[in-house]
Design a protein around this motif. Structure first.
Motif, PDB file in Angstrom:
ATOM      1  N   VAL A 200       0.838  10.292   5.606  1.00  0.00           N
ATOM      2  CA  VAL A 200       0.015  10.008   4.636  1.00  0.00           C
ATOM      3  C   VAL A 200       0.684  10.042   3.336  1.00  0.00           C
ATOM      4  CG1 VAL A 200      -2.114  10.216   5.964  1.00  0.00           C
ATOM      5  CG2 VAL A 200      -1.248  12.295   4.404  1.00  0.00           C
ATOM      6  N   GLN A 244       0.966   2.724   0.725  1.00  0.00           N
ATOM      7  CA  GLN A 244       0.655   4.129   1.333  1.00  0.00           C
ATOM      8  C   GLN A 244      -0.841   4.279   1.149  1.00  0.00           C
ATOM      9  OE1 GLN A 244       2.877   6.953   2.758  1.00  0.00           O
ATOM     10  NE2 GLN A 244       0.915   6.701   3.368  1.00  0.00           N
ATOM     11  N   THR A 248      -3.234   5.246   4.185  1.00  0.00           N
ATOM     12  CA  THR A 248      -4.042   6.508   4.092  1.00  0.00           C
ATOM     13  C   THR A 248      -5.212   6.529   4.466  1.00  0.00           C
ATOM     14  OG1 THR A 248      -2.345   7.463   2.479  1.00  0.00           O
ATOM     15  CG2 THR A 248      -4.506   8.559   2.662  1.00  0.00           C
TER      16      THR A 248
END
Length: 312
Positions: A200, A244, A248
């Motif tokens: 993450v 990202q 996540t």
């Protein structure tokens, strides 16, 4: 002189080991999973890691899984093999098997169950490296082995040519940043691979100097992690952050399992396998005992996250 590029870099997913309902390795599903990763453009594959349920498998199952991965990859990218055992001689047995089956690199943790200190841990890695032909990477996963590999130890072993890299699943991003600097200071010409398993915050770790990532979620969305890595390498940090953030949010699938009856690997590996079954990549979300597969309600929650991520 130019600094040598790490041999193991980029996106190196730790492939899950699909199982049949009876608990056998599902070879056909594993082949499809690896082929999908290769099609997404991954830079390597890590077989028999935590996501691969390696500690739950018998030696014959481990051999079968690794042989399948190596044959399916066909030399297209490096395959690193987990040799996860509690003591040095047991690791060497797995290293021999992995070498025979065609792995390109080996991954080992600090000793576990056995009570050891920092001197024994260092002796462990030095003894392994002296006895194997393939490059050796350390697997820093203190939540499982109860030993944190320090930046000082890892940089010393890198400088001495003992280790080719680290797969950092410690979740200690401060320590990882210190390790990057320690390698720059003491082993800049080692070609040491700095691989983060913290899926993450890959963008942050790449900005800090990581060579790449080993994301368990890369089983589910390998193409997303390839896009993320390329954005980082190209310095497009806005694109990297956007990718990202999407990943996540997708990682929330690990919260799908009911915490009243599931923890740890059931939530992580169980969610990854459930997602892959929903995507039609593997035939079953079966996991190894004493884990349990996600039920219908939990599977529905995983499906919701897949939909939000644009995967189905």
């Amino acid at each position: 002189m130019t600094t040598p590029a790490p041999r193991f870099a980029g996106v190196v997913p730790p492939v899950v080991t699909p199982l049949t309902e009876e608990g056998a390795v599902d070879v056909a599903s594993l082949e499809r999973l690896v082929e999908r990763m290769l099609g997404a453009g991954v830079d390597g594959i890590f077989a028999l890691g935590s996501s691969g349920e390696t500690v739950f498998l018998t030696d014959s199952q481990r051999d079968q899984a690794l042989e399948t991965v190596v044959k399916t990859v066909g030399g297209a990218v490096p395959v690193i093999a987990g040799c996860i055992e509690p003591t040095t001689r047991r690791v060497l047995d797995r290293a021999d098997a992995s070498t025979r089956l065609g792995a390109d690199g080996l991954v080992a943790t600090a000793p576990f169950y056995a009570i050891v200190g920092p001197y024994e841990v260092e002796r462990h890695f030095r003894s392994l490296a002296a006895s194997v032909e393939l490059p050796l990477l350390a697997y820093d996963i203190p939540v499982c082995v109860h030993t944190k590999l320090s930046p000082g130890l890892l940089s010393r072993l890198a400088a001495d040519g003992v280790l080719a890299g680290v797969k950092d699943s410690s979740g200690d991003d401060v320590s990882f940043r210190q390790l990057v600097l320690a390698i720059v200071d003491s082993a800049p010409d080692s070609g040491f691979s700095l691989l983060t398993g913290h899926e993450v915050v890959v963008d942050g770790m790449m900005l800090a100097g990581a060579s790449g990532s080993v994301p368990g979620l890369g089983n589910v969305d390998p193409a997303g992690y390839v896009r993320l890595h390329r954005a980082c390498v190209n310095g497009d940090w806005d694109a990297a952050r956007a990718e990202q953030d999407r990943l996540t949010r997708l990682f929330r699938i690990v919260d799908a399992a009911d915490p009243a009856t599931a923890a740890g690997a059931t939530r992580g590996v169980g969610a990854f396998k459930t997602a892959l079954a929903l995507l039609g990549v593997i035939d079953s979300n079966a996991v190894s005992l004493p884990l349990r597969p996600l039920d219908a309600d939990e599977t529905a929650r995983v499906r919701g996250h897949l939909e939000l991520a644009g995967l189905i």
